[in-house]
Write a protein that holds these residues in place. Structure first.
Motif, mmCIF file in Angstrom:
data_model
loop_
_atom_site.group_PDB
_atom_site.id
_atom_site.type_symbol
_atom_site.label_atom_id
_atom_site.label_comp_id
_atom_site.label_asym_id
_atom_site.label_seq_id
_atom_site.Cartn_x
_atom_site.Cartn_y
_atom_site.Cartn_z
ATOM 1 N N ASP A 20 0.843 -1.194 0.000
ATOM 2 C CA ASP A 20 0.000 0.000 0.000
ATOM 3 C C ASP A 20 0.879 1.244 0.000
ATOM 4 O OD1 ASP A 20 -2.757 -0.207 -0.166
ATOM 5 O OD2 ASP A 20 -2.946 -0.981 1.874
ATOM 6 N N GLY A 21 0.587 2.160 -0.899
ATOM 7 C CA GLY A 21 1.302 3.435 -0.900
ATOM 8 C C GLY A 21 2.680 3.402 -1.535
ATOM 9 N N GLU A 22 2.984 2.335 -2.274
ATOM 10 C CA GLU A 22 4.308 2.263 -2.916
ATOM 11 C C GLU A 22 4.404 3.286 -4.044
ATOM 12 O OE1 GLU A 22 5.848 -1.848 -3.037
ATOM 13 O OE2 GLU A 22 6.539 -1.370 -5.061
ATOM 14 N N ARG A 23 5.646 3.729 -4.282
ATOM 15 C CA ARG A 23 5.885 4.746 -5.300
ATOM 16 C C ARG A 23 6.121 4.061 -6.647
ATOM 17 N NH1 ARG A 23 11.007 8.722 -4.831
ATOM 18 N NH2 ARG A 23 12.005 6.703 -4.832
ATOM 19 N N CYS A 58 6.182 12.230 -13.937
ATOM 20 C CA CYS A 58 7.317 11.866 -13.099
ATOM 21 C C CYS A 58 6.915 10.646 -12.268
ATOM 22 C CB CYS A 58 7.690 13.019 -12.166
ATOM 23 S SG CYS A 58 8.423 14.411 -13.021
ATOM 24 N N CYS A 61 6.483 10.806 -8.467
ATOM 25 C CA CYS A 61 5.351 11.515 -7.854
ATOM 26 C C CYS A 61 4.034 10.801 -8.108
ATOM 27 C CB CYS A 61 5.267 12.952 -8.368
ATOM 28 S SG CYS A 61 6.517 14.016 -7.668
ATOM 29 N N ALA A 62 4.077 9.478 -8.261
ATOM 30 C CA ALA A 62 2.824 8.738 -8.451
ATOM 31 C C ALA A 62 2.832 7.518 -7.547
ATOM 32 C CB ALA A 62 2.670 8.321 -9.908
ATOM 33 N N PHE A 63 1.666 7.189 -7.006
ATOM 34 C CA PHE A 63 1.507 5.934 -6.276
ATOM 35 C C PHE A 63 1.262 4.823 -7.296
ATOM 36 C CE2 PHE A 63 0.250 9.140 -3.181
ATOM 37 C CZ PHE A 63 0.828 8.686 -2.014
ATOM 38 N N GLN A 65 -0.476 2.200 -7.072
ATOM 39 C CA GLN A 65 -1.880 1.792 -7.144
ATOM 40 C C GLN A 65 -2.701 2.709 -8.049
ATOM 41 O OE1 GLN A 65 -1.093 1.564 -3.032
ATOM 42 N NE2 GLN A 65 -2.943 0.365 -2.703
ATOM 43 N N GLN A 66 -2.214 3.950 -8.251
ATOM 44 C CA GLN A 66 -2.959 4.883 -9.096
ATOM 45 C C GLN A 66 -2.886 4.518 -10.578
ATOM 46 O OE1 GLN A 66 -1.078 8.645 -7.790
ATOM 47 N NE2 GLN A 66 -3.069 9.197 -6.949
ATOM 48 N N VAL A 67 -1.942 3.662 -10.965
ATOM 49 C CA VAL A 67 -1.771 3.377 -12.395
ATOM 50 C C VAL A 67 -2.426 2.055 -12.792
ATOM 51 C CG1 VAL A 67 0.328 4.763 -12.479
ATOM 52 C CG2 VAL A 67 0.526 2.290 -12.240
ATOM 53 N N MET B 1 -0.503 1.358 6.999
ATOM 54 C CA MET B 1 -0.972 2.400 6.114
ATOM 55 C C MET B 1 -2.111 1.917 5.210
ATOM 56 S SD MET B 1 0.806 3.534 2.696
ATOM 57 C CE MET B 1 0.419 5.130 2.021
ATOM 58 N N PHE B 3 -4.625 2.774 1.796
ATOM 59 C CA PHE B 3 -4.708 3.503 0.523
ATOM 60 C C PHE B 3 -6.028 3.127 -0.140
ATOM 61 C CE2 PHE B 3 -3.645 4.737 -3.808
ATOM 62 C CZ PHE B 3 -2.843 5.842 -3.624
ATOM 63 N N ARG B 5 -9.284 3.443 -2.613
ATOM 64 C CA ARG B 5 -9.530 3.899 -3.983
ATOM 65 C C ARG B 5 -11.025 3.849 -4.305
ATOM 66 N NH1 ARG B 5 -6.814 2.321 -8.813
ATOM 67 N NH2 ARG B 5 -6.456 4.532 -9.111
ATOM 68 N N ALA B 28 -0.796 13.811 -6.868
ATOM 69 C CA ALA B 28 0.283 13.476 -5.925
ATOM 70 C C ALA B 28 1.564 14.271 -6.160
ATOM 71 C CB ALA B 28 0.584 11.972 -5.922
ATOM 72 N N TRP B 32 3.916 13.789 -2.818
ATOM 73 C CA TRP B 32 5.177 13.034 -2.790
ATOM 74 C C TRP B 32 6.375 13.860 -2.321
ATOM 75 C CZ3 TRP B 32 6.514 8.505 -1.640
ATOM 76 C CH2 TRP B 32 5.714 7.404 -1.954
ATOM 77 N N ASP B 47 -7.492 7.959 -2.464
ATOM 78 C CA ASP B 47 -7.070 8.297 -3.822
ATOM 79 C C ASP B 47 -8.292 8.634 -4.675
ATOM 80 O OD1 ASP B 47 -5.682 8.488 -6.225
ATOM 81 O OD2 ASP B 47 -5.915 6.339 -6.631
ATOM 82 N N THR B 49 -8.191 9.093 -8.023
ATOM 83 C CA THR B 49 -7.988 8.858 -9.460
ATOM 84 C C THR B 49 -8.752 7.648 -10.000
ATOM 85 O OG1 THR B 49 -5.974 7.562 -9.090
ATOM 86 C CG2 THR B 49 -5.701 9.925 -9.422
ATOM 87 N N ARG B 104 -0.435 15.668 -14.339
ATOM 88 C CA ARG B 104 -0.966 15.010 -13.142
ATOM 89 C C ARG B 104 -1.691 15.969 -12.203
ATOM 90 N NH1 ARG B 104 -1.531 9.831 -12.466
ATOM 91 N NH2 ARG B 104 -0.785 9.805 -10.334
#
Lengths: 159, 280
Positions: A20-23, A58, A61-63, A65-67, B1, B3, B5, B28, B32, B47, B49, B104
Motif C-alpha cells: 500500500d502506498g508504494e511509489r 514523473c 510523484c505517483a503511487f 496503485q494509481q496506475v 498504512m 490507501f 480507492r 500526488a 510526494w 485516492d 484517481t 498530473r
C-alpha cells in the motif's frame, strides 16, 4: 498489505504485487526497469519520466496503485522502437553523463509522436517548452534540442 | 498504512466521512515531495484517481464548471471556448510546473494546497470563482476568497471534498493579462505573479478585477487598486498612482527567492505595464 496492480509495461501485460502506498518509480525499478532513474525524487528534474497512457509524468510523484490498468512506456521501449531518436542524440553528443537521458528519451519520443500526428515542423520553442521538465546538468541543452529537431526533421521526411 | 480507492462519488463521500483524517490525493505532485521531506509521515490516503473522469461544462448562465479532478495540462491545452472566455485560467495553468507535473496536477489540488503562489489559483481569482464542497451532509458553495484562509489553510472541513470550481462568465470585451516572474520558466515558484481583468468602455473603467500571487499569505485580490481605478479614465498619471497603490497594498515577505521590496516593485511594474497595454 500486498495489492495486485495490473499494468502494461513496454507492451507487456504484467501484474505487480505492491505494498500500500508504494511509489511507481520504486515498483518499476524493483521489477527490473532500472532504466528509470531517480534524480531529485521531488518531481523537478524529470530523470524518472515515463509515459503513462501516452502522457509523460514523473514516476517519483505517483503511487503505483494509481496506475491500475494503465499503459506505461519507459526509455527501454523507446530505444527499441525509435532508434532514429537514439542515434540522433548520440550523433549530436547530446549524452554526456547520461543520467538524465532515459527521461529525456521518453519526453522527446512523446513530443515526436505528438508532432507526427499533427504533421507540422517542430520549432525550437516547442521543443524547449516540451522539454522544460527534464533537467540536464552536462550538455547545456543546445545539443539535446538540436538532436530532437534533427530527429523530427528525419521523421517528417519519412512520413 | 491504508490507501483507499473509491470508484464513485458515493463511495468517496462515505470514505471521507468514515476517515476524515486520511489525506485526499489525486496527482500526488505535491504529496510526494512532502512525504520525501518528512512533512507527511505515516499517513493514510484516499485516492481520487479511480473515480469516473468528469468533463467541464457551461451552465445556462454561461458559467464554467470545472471538475476538481481536471489537470493543469487539460486546462493549459485550452479548447477554444476556455481560451477565449477565461484566458487567465488557461495562462495560469500553463505556468504550473512542467509538462510532467501538469499532466498530473489537478485544479482542486492547486486550490486546496492553498499556496500563496499557486499559479492556477492566481489566474482564477479575477473571475470571482466559487468552489463547491461536498460531503455526506450535502453540498455548499463558497467564494474562493473565503475558502482560502491562509498559507496552507482553507475553509474545507475534514469530511468535505472540493468537487467543482465555478467561474462566472466575465463581461464581454474584457482585456486580460497574466504575468509571472521567477528565476527560470519551468518548475519555478513565482517570485510574484499578477492576473488582471479590465473592461474600458467609452474611455472609462467599467470593470476591474486584479489578483497578485506570492505577495501575501493567500493569493491577494487587490481591492484598493480596484476601488481606485473603477470609473476612472486611464492616463499616465492615473496609471502611476494605481501602480503606487499596488506597491503598498501587497504584503510580501523576504525569503530565499526574493526580497519583499523587489516583490513590491515587480507588482507595481506589472500593473503599470498591463494598464498601459489596456489603455491602447
Amino acid at each position: 498489505m500486498k495489492v495486485d496492480v495490473h499494468v502494461t509495461v513496454n507492451g507487456r501485460p504484467t501484474i505487480w504485487q505492491v505494498e500500500d502506498g508504494e511509489r511507481l518509480l520504486d515498483t518499476l525499478r524493483k521489477n527490473g526497469h532500472t532504466e528509470v532513474k531517480e534524480g531529485c525524487g521531488g518531481g523537478e528534474c524529470g530523470a524518472c519520466t515515463v509515459a503513462l497512457n501516452g502522457e509523460i509524468i514523473c514516476s517519483c510523484c505517483a503511487f503505483t496503485q494509481q496506475v491500475e490498468g494503465a499503459d506505461i512506456v519507459t526509455a527501454a521501449w523507446v530505444a527499441e522502437h525509435n532508434p532514429a531518436l537514439i542515434d540522433s542524440l548520440v550523433n549530436h553528443n547530446a549524452v554526456q553523463c547520461g543520467f538524465c537521458t532515459p527521461g529525456v528519451v521518453v519526453a522527446a519520443d512523446n513530443l515526436l509522436k505528438k508532432c507526427t500526428c499533427n504533421r507540422h515542423k517542430l520549432g525550437t520553442k516547442e521543443i524547449k517548452d516540451n522539454m522544460e521538465g527534464n533537467i540536464c546538468r552536462c550538455t547545456g541543452y543546445i545539443k539535446i534540442i538540436e538532436a530532437i529537431a534533427a530527429a523530427a526533421e528525419e521523421e517528417r521526411h519519412e512520413v | 498504512m491504508a490507501f483507499l480507492r473509491p470508484q464513485s462519488r458515493e463511495e468517496l463521500l462515505n470514505a471521507i466521512h468514515e476517515h476524515p483524517g486520511y489525506i485526499m490525493v489525486a496527482g500526488a505532485t505535491d504529496v510526494w515531495p512532502k512525504i520525501r521531506r518528512g512533512a507527511i509521515k505515516d499517513a493514510d490516503f484516499i485516492d481520487l484517481t479511480a473515480m469516473p473522469r468528469l468533463e467541464p461544462y457551461c451552465d445556462a448562465q454561461g458559467a464554467l464548471h470545472l471538475p476538481g479532478s481536471i489537470t493543469a495540462g487539460r486546462i493549459a491545452a485550452g479548447g477554444d471556448k476556455m481560451c477565449k472566455k477565461w484566458p487567465l485560467l488557461v495562462e495560469g495553468a500553463r505556468h504550473v510546473g512542467s509538462p510532467q507535473i501538469r499532466n498530473r496536477a489537478t485544479i482542486a489540488g492547486n486550490i486546496c494546497t492553498a499556496s500563496p503562489c499557486a499559479d492556477m489559483t492566481t489566474g482564477l481569482t479575477p473571475y470571482n470563482p466559487e468552489v463547491k464542497l461536498s460531503s455526506l451532509a450535502g453540498s455548499r458553495q463558497l467564494p474562493l476568497r473565503e475558502f482560502l484562509t491562509g498559507p496552507g489553510r482553507t475553509a474545507r472541513a475534514a469530511d468535505e471534498w472540493l468537487e467543482e470550481v465555478i467561474l462566472p462568465l466575465p463581461p464581454e470585451g474584457v482585456f486580460s493579462k497574466f504575468c509571472k516572474t521567477g528565476r527560470r520558466n519551468a518548475l519555478i515558484i513565482a517570485v510574484a505573479s499578477m492576473a488582471l481583468n479590465i473592461l474600458i468602455k467609452k474611455g472609462k473603467i467599467e470593470h476591474i478585477a486584479l489578483a497578485f500571487g506570492s505577495v501575501a499569505p493567500t493569493v491577494l485580490r487587490a481591492q484598493k487598486v480596484e476601488e481606485f481605478l473603477l470609473g476612472k479614465e486611464l492616463s499616465a498619471a492615473i496609471i502611476e498612482e494605481a501602480a503606487a497603490i499596488a506597491y503598498n497594498e501587497v504584503k510580501p515577505i523576504n525569503d530565499q527567492r526574493a526580497t519583499a521590496e523587489y516583490r513590491r516593485q515587480v507588482c507595481r511594474d506589472f500593473l503599470a505595464a498591463a494598464l498601459e497595454e489596456a489603455a491602447q
